[in-house]
Design a protein around this motif. Structure first.
Motif, PDB file in Angstrom:
ATOM      1  N   VAL A 178     -18.836  -6.401  12.320  1.00  0.00           N
ATOM      2  CA  VAL A 178     -17.924  -5.271  12.093  1.00  0.00           C
ATOM      3  C   VAL A 178     -16.698  -5.726  11.305  1.00  0.00           C
ATOM      4  N   THR A 179     -16.144  -6.871  11.659  1.00  0.00           N
ATOM      5  CA  THR A 179     -14.972  -7.379  10.947  1.00  0.00           C
ATOM      6  C   THR A 179     -15.312  -7.686   9.493  1.00  0.00           C
ATOM      7  N   ALA A 180     -16.488  -8.243   9.240  1.00  0.00           N
ATOM      8  CA  ALA A 180     -16.898  -8.533   7.866  1.00  0.00           C
ATOM      9  C   ALA A 180     -17.027  -7.244   7.050  1.00  0.00           C
ATOM     10  N   PHE A 181     -17.635  -6.211   7.637  1.00  0.00           N
ATOM     11  CA  PHE A 181     -17.736  -4.934   6.924  1.00  0.00           C
ATOM     12  C   PHE A 181     -16.364  -4.317   6.678  1.00  0.00           C
ATOM     13  N   PHE A 182     -15.479  -4.402   7.661  1.00  0.00           N
ATOM     14  CA  PHE A 182     -14.130  -3.875   7.476  1.00  0.00           C
ATOM     15  C   PHE A 182     -13.384  -4.647   6.391  1.00  0.00           C
ATOM     16  N   LEU A 183     -13.573  -5.960   6.355  1.00  0.00           N
ATOM     17  CA  LEU A 183     -12.941  -6.763   5.301  1.00  0.00           C
ATOM     18  C   LEU A 183     -13.469  -6.360   3.932  1.00  0.00           C
ATOM     19  N   LEU A 184     -14.756  -6.089   3.832  1.00  0.00           N
ATOM     20  CA  LEU A 184     -15.322  -5.628   2.567  1.00  0.00           C
ATOM     21  C   LEU A 184     -14.783  -4.260   2.164  1.00  0.00           C
ATOM     22  N   ALA A 185     -14.485  -3.432   3.154  1.00  0.00           N
ATOM     23  CA  ALA A 185     -13.990  -2.085   2.875  1.00  0.00           C
ATOM     24  C   ALA A 185     -12.531  -2.078   2.428  1.00  0.00           C
ATOM     25  N   VAL A 186     -11.700  -2.903   3.031  1.00  0.00           N
ATOM     26  CA  VAL A 186     -10.263  -2.826   2.757  1.00  0.00           C
ATOM     27  C   VAL A 186      -9.727  -4.033   1.990  1.00  0.00           C
ATOM     28  N   GLY A 187     -10.398  -5.156   2.071  1.00  0.00           N
ATOM     29  CA  GLY A 187      -9.913  -6.384   1.440  1.00  0.00           C
ATOM     30  C   GLY A 187      -9.638  -6.261  -0.043  1.00  0.00           C
ATOM     31  N   PRO A 188     -10.597  -5.771  -0.835  1.00  0.00           N
ATOM     32  CA  PRO A 188     -10.337  -5.663  -2.276  1.00  0.00           C
ATOM     33  C   PRO A 188      -9.148  -4.767  -2.609  1.00  0.00           C
ATOM     34  N   LYS A 189      -8.979  -3.702  -1.850  1.00  0.00           N
ATOM     35  CA  LYS A 189      -7.848  -2.790  -2.095  1.00  0.00           C
ATOM     36  C   LYS A 189      -6.526  -3.510  -1.853  1.00  0.00           C
ATOM     37  N   LEU A 190      -6.427  -4.227  -0.741  1.00  0.00           N
ATOM     38  CA  LEU A 190      -5.187  -4.934  -0.416  1.00  0.00           C
ATOM     39  C   LEU A 190      -4.905  -6.052  -1.421  1.00  0.00           C
ATOM     40  N   ILE A 191      -5.914  -6.837  -1.723  1.00  0.00           N
ATOM     41  CA  ILE A 191      -5.730  -7.941  -2.668  1.00  0.00           C
ATOM     42  C   ILE A 191      -5.395  -7.407  -4.053  1.00  0.00           C
ATOM     43  N   GLY A 192      -6.078  -6.354  -4.484  1.00  0.00           N
ATOM     44  CA  GLY A 192      -5.788  -5.746  -5.787  1.00  0.00           C
ATOM     45  C   GLY A 192      -4.372  -5.212  -5.870  1.00  0.00           C
ATOM     46  N   SER A 193      -3.908  -4.590  -4.820  1.00  0.00           N
ATOM     47  CA  SER A 193      -2.544  -4.058  -4.799  1.00  0.00           C
ATOM     48  C   SER A 193      -1.511  -5.176  -4.911  1.00  0.00           C
ATOM     49  N   ILE A 194      -1.767  -6.274  -4.208  1.00  0.00           N
ATOM     50  CA  ILE A 194      -0.828  -7.400  -4.258  1.00  0.00           C
ATOM     51  C   ILE A 194      -0.869  -8.077  -5.624  1.00  0.00           C
ATOM     52  N   LEU A 195      -2.067  -8.260  -6.190  1.00  0.00           N
ATOM     53  CA  LEU A 195      -2.180  -8.917  -7.488  1.00  0.00           C
ATOM     54  C   LEU A 195      -1.585  -8.081  -8.619  1.00  0.00           C
ATOM     55  N   GLU A 196      -1.770  -6.781  -8.551  1.00  0.00           N
ATOM     56  CA  GLU A 196      -1.249  -5.901  -9.600  1.00  0.00           C
ATOM     57  C   GLU A 196       0.258  -5.719  -9.514  1.00  0.00           C
ATOM     58  N   ASN A 197       0.775  -5.575  -8.312  1.00  0.00           N
ATOM     59  CA  ASN A 197       2.177  -5.197  -8.144  1.00  0.00           C
ATOM     60  C   ASN A 197       3.054  -6.292  -7.547  1.00  0.00           C
ATOM     61  N   GLY A 198       2.507  -7.405  -7.183  1.00  0.00           N
ATOM     62  CA  GLY A 198       3.293  -8.495  -6.612  1.00  0.00           C
ATOM     63  C   GLY A 198       3.963  -8.083  -5.313  1.00  0.00           C
ATOM     64  N   MET A 199       5.268  -8.335  -5.229  1.00  0.00           N
ATOM     65  CA  MET A 199       6.022  -8.003  -4.015  1.00  0.00           C
ATOM     66  C   MET A 199       6.044  -6.504  -3.747  1.00  0.00           C
ATOM     67  N   ASN A 200       6.040  -5.700  -4.812  1.00  0.00           N
ATOM     68  CA  ASN A 200       5.995  -4.249  -4.611  1.00  0.00           C
ATOM     69  C   ASN A 200       4.683  -3.826  -3.966  1.00  0.00           C
ATOM     70  N   GLY A 201       3.608  -4.557  -4.252  1.00  0.00           N
ATOM     71  CA  GLY A 201       2.325  -4.279  -3.615  1.00  0.00           C
ATOM     72  C   GLY A 201       2.387  -4.492  -2.123  1.00  0.00           C
ATOM     73  N   ILE A 202       3.089  -5.533  -1.714  1.00  0.00           N
ATOM     74  CA  ILE A 202       3.254  -5.798  -0.278  1.00  0.00           C
ATOM     75  C   ILE A 202       4.085  -4.694   0.364  1.00  0.00           C
ATOM     76  N   LYS A 203       5.118  -4.236  -0.338  1.00  0.00           N
ATOM     77  CA  LYS A 203       5.931  -3.134   0.183  1.00  0.00           C
ATOM     78  C   LYS A 203       5.104  -1.859   0.295  1.00  0.00           C
TER      79      LYS A 203
END
Length: 124
Positions: free
Chosen positions: A16-41
């Motif tokens: 379940v954790t692996a599927f959840f990571l696949l569902a949300v992980g790319p979105k979170l990582i993409g937001s941080i990579l695109e926006n830097g600190m603003n992505g974290i905010k």
């Protein structure tokens, strides 16, 4: 029985954790990579908005699952609470069952394991 329950909880939790990571992980990582600190905010703001946005639920699940490794009871209660909260907030959207049922199953398995372990200690 205790060994079977322990292995079941571990396997279901990892899947379940692996599927959840696949569902949300790319979105979170993409937001941080695109926006830097603003992505974290942005992620911080999204965590507080549980209506029709799964990010807060997923992060709460991950925190609960991490806590399970230290304290089965507290971690399982965090996950159950997240499931109940996201269901109440999104009561008009039955699509949340896709996320809450597997998370609740993980939580219930670990609650059963905690209860079984507690009984064994009390009987010894």
């Amino acid at each position: 029985m205790n060994k079977l329950l322990s292995k079941s909880a571990l396997i279901v939790g990892i899947i379940v954790t692996a599927f959840f990571l696949l569902a949300v992980g790319p979105k979170l990582i993409g937001s941080i990579l695109e926006n830097g600190m603003n992505g974290i905010k942005e992620i911080g703001g999204v965590i507080m908005n549980w209506y029709d946005n799964p990010t807060g639920f997923f992060i709460t699940y991950f925190v609960g699952y991490a806590v399970i490794w230290k304290s089965k009871l507290i971690g399982a209660l965090i996950i159950i609470l997240a499931c109940v909260l996201v269901t109440l907030v999104n009561i008009d959207n039955m699509g949340w069952i896709i996320f809450t049922l597997p998370a609740a199953a993980v939580s219930i398995l670990y609650l059963l394991l905690w209860n079984k372990t507690k009984r064994i200690k009390n009987n010894a």
